[in-house]
Motif scaffolding. Structure first.
Motif, PDB file in Angstrom:
ATOM      1  N   LEU B  24      75.677  28.069  20.890  1.00 26.20           N
ATOM      2  CA  LEU B  24      74.910  27.895  22.130  1.00 26.20           C
ATOM      3  C   LEU B  24      75.196  29.052  23.085  1.00 26.20           C
ATOM      4  N   ARG B  25      76.468  29.416  23.179  1.00 28.97           N
ATOM      5  CA  ARG B  25      76.854  30.505  24.076  1.00 28.97           C
ATOM      6  C   ARG B  25      76.249  31.829  23.589  1.00 28.97           C
ATOM      7  N   TYR B  28      72.737  31.989  24.539  1.00 30.84           N
ATOM      8  CA  TYR B  28      72.689  32.247  25.987  1.00 30.84           C
ATOM      9  C   TYR B  28      72.911  33.735  26.262  1.00 30.84           C
ATOM     10  N   CYS B  32      70.054  35.640  28.252  1.00 28.92           N
ATOM     11  CA  CYS B  32      70.173  35.297  29.677  1.00 28.92           C
ATOM     12  C   CYS B  32      69.732  36.430  30.613  1.00 28.92           C
ATOM     13  N   HIS B  33      70.078  37.676  30.282  1.00 35.98           N
ATOM     14  CA  HIS B  33      69.765  38.752  31.234  1.00 35.98           C
ATOM     15  C   HIS B  33      68.260  39.004  31.335  1.00 35.98           C
ATOM     16  N   TYR B  36      66.701  36.110  33.163  1.00 29.31           N
ATOM     17  CA  TYR B  36      66.978  36.164  34.591  1.00 29.31           C
ATOM     18  C   TYR B  36      66.109  37.240  35.257  1.00 29.31           C
ATOM     19  N   ALA B  37      65.994  38.399  34.601  1.00 27.51           N
ATOM     20  CA  ALA B  37      65.156  39.477  35.149  1.00 27.51           C
ATOM     21  C   ALA B  37      63.715  38.989  35.314  1.00 27.51           C
ATOM     22  N   LEU B  40      63.523  36.416  38.120  1.00 30.82           N
ATOM     23  CA  LEU B  40      63.720  37.065  39.421  1.00 30.82           C
ATOM     24  C   LEU B  40      62.422  37.721  39.899  1.00 30.82           C
ATOM     25  N   GLU B  50      67.942  31.736  39.328  1.00 27.55           N
ATOM     26  CA  GLU B  50      69.097  31.077  38.694  1.00 27.55           C
ATOM     27  C   GLU B  50      68.733  29.655  38.284  1.00 27.55           C
ATOM     28  N   VAL B  53      66.366  29.718  35.233  1.00 29.84           N
ATOM     29  CA  VAL B  53      67.028  30.099  33.974  1.00 29.84           C
ATOM     30  C   VAL B  53      67.939  28.967  33.485  1.00 29.84           C
ATOM     31  N   GLN B  54      68.679  28.396  34.409  1.00 31.03           N
ATOM     32  CA  GLN B  54      69.582  27.288  34.066  1.00 31.03           C
ATOM     33  C   GLN B  54      68.789  26.117  33.459  1.00 31.03           C
ATOM     34  N   PHE B  57      67.304  27.004  29.949  1.00 29.77           N
ATOM     35  CA  PHE B  57      68.289  26.945  28.866  1.00 29.77           C
ATOM     36  C   PHE B  57      68.598  25.498  28.495  1.00 29.77           C
ATOM     37  N   LEU B  58      68.783  24.665  29.498  1.00 34.88           N
ATOM     38  CA  LEU B  58      69.119  23.266  29.186  1.00 34.88           C
ATOM     39  C   LEU B  58      67.973  22.594  28.426  1.00 34.88           C
ATOM     40  N   PHE B  61      67.993  24.058  24.859  1.00 33.00           N
ATOM     41  CA  PHE B  61      69.119  23.564  24.061  1.00 33.00           C
ATOM     42  C   PHE B  61      68.867  22.124  23.594  1.00 33.00           C
ATOM     43  N   ARG B  62      68.313  21.328  24.484  1.00 37.36           N
ATOM     44  CA  ARG B  62      68.082  19.919  24.129  1.00 37.36           C
ATOM     45  C   ARG B  62      66.923  19.763  23.157  1.00 37.36           C
TER      46      ARG B  62
END
Lengths: 211, 178
Positions: B24-25, B28, B32-33, B36-37, B40, B50, B53-54, B57-58, B61-62
């Motif tokens: 998972l990490r 991510y 992630c970058h 996020y870009a 943004l 933020e 993106v958060q 991801f959740l 993942f689910r």
């Protein structure tokens, strides 16, 4: 579409030229025009700079706090989770450990024993009984893993089967040694470690497929 | 993406779907970058980016168990990011409407994306683009997606993606020349 040298192509066409999307013929016509026309060449360069500028906007770094916020809520597998298949396996493992404990400590398993050191014959019987319980636990786990349809990947299955076969080969060798030297504590410890390795491997596999 | 890369991604997704934290990490870290870009630029706010993106991801993942392996993870995931940004922007618009109805003088100013990396003129020009143009431009020129991937991400035709990209660049050049 023909681009005559005296026609100034629109920005959209120059943008398509920038990405190499035009036909060869069209591209040649545009390039010929760009070689002659300062204002179009300037527009073309501005579009190229713009594309680079947008590309650079992607250079930001996501703050680490985003992961820190995600992590507690992420569906991370717990290391041990009790499910239906674990119950018979756990019971068999407990019995196996009890028998192995007896054989190491030298106490007789029967209630009302006198606490004297077990004879080599009794110790061997304890190891054999422990093996039976271990094999029962392993069979339960192996059936749970092999029956899991989530493990479709034949490569992964083959890898696991090979790992199990290596453990089984070592178990067989140790059992032969123990038949000759039933009081060999080191061999018994190795045997226990091998059984435990097999149980751990199968448990991880079943847990991975049981989510 | 090569066949080997695709197989690596499949293995990673399988591990992540089973709840392997490292996998998972790793997913991510890979995405992630860029996510996020993108967020943004679309939300023009660090806090909203933020959150988007958060949340994305959740959700991803689910839903990994139902992810179709023949698609690329990034295409599927960026679609979720874009949708989350749309939701947040809609929510912000409603908030702004409510705030306008109240006394604007009493309310604190909002964060509109103070981004040290963004050239102010470029950022200002981006903000003047229609949303569809901006999304295609960012996905193509900033994240490097091709038109097939953009079409899948945004649910539009490949030809539309191409045409919107060229129109977006033309419009940007025009705005920045003023």
């Amino acid at each position: 579409m023909k681009a005559r040298n005296d026609q100034h192509p629109p920005d959209e066409t120059l943008s398509a030229r920038l990405d190499g999307e035009l036909t060869k013929r069209r591209q040649q016509a545009i390039d010929t025009h760009l070689a002659d026309c300062v204002s179009c060449r300037q527009r073309y360069e501005q579009l190229a700079d713009l594309r680079q500028g947008i590309q650079r906007l992607g250079g930001v770094q996501a703050p680490e706090r985003i992961w820190q916020a995600i992590r507690p809520a992420a569906p991370v597998r717990q290391s041990r989770r009790v499910t239906w298949w674990m119950l018979p396996a756990a019971a068999a493992l407990a019995a196996a450990l009890a028998w192995l404990g007896f054989s190491w400590l030298g106490h007789p398993p029967a209630p009302g024993g006198n606490g004297q050191e077990a004879s080599p014959r009794a110790a061997l019987q304890a190891v054999q009984q422990a093996e039976i319980e271990y094999v029962r636990a392993i069979d339960t786990l192996a059936a749970a893993w092999r029956g899991n349809t989530k493990f479709h990947d034949p490569g992964l299955r083959r890898e696991v089967e090979q790992s199990l076969a290596v453990i089984d080969g070592a178990v067989k060798k140790l059992r032969r040694q123990l038949r000759d030297r039933p009081r060999d504590i080191e061999s018994r410890q190795q045997l226990l470690a091998l059984y435990q390795r097999k149980v751990d491997l199968l448990s991880e596999l079943v847990l991975a497929g049981d989510e | 993406m090569t066949v080997a890369d695709r197989n690596d991604e499949k293995r990673l997704i399988r591990a992540a779907a089973s709840g392997d934290e490292q996998a998972l990490r790793s997913l991510y870290d890979t995405h992630c970058h860029r996510a996020y870009a993108l967020a943004l630029r679309l939300t023009r706010s660090e806090a909203d980016a933020e959150e988007a993106v958060q949340d994305a991801f959740l959700r991803a993942f689910r839903a990994l168990g139902g992810f179709r392996a023949e698609a690329r993870f990034s295409t599927w995931f960026f679609r979720i990011v874009v949708n989350r940004c749309h939701d947040l922007l809609a929510r912000r618009q409603k908030q702004r409407q409510r705030e306008t109805d109240l006394d604007e003088q009493l309310l604190p100013s909002r964060d509109h994306g103070q981004d040290p990396l963004a050239a102010p003129r470029l950022q200002a020009a981006l903000e003047q683009l229609p949303v569809g143009y901006r999304e295609v431009l960012l996905l193509h020129d900033m994240l490097g997606l091709d038109h097939r991937e953009i079409a899948r991400t945004l649910g539009i035709r490949r030809g539309t993606s191409k045409s919107q990209l060229h129109k977006a660049r033309a419009r940007m050049r025009e705005i920045m020349s003023q």
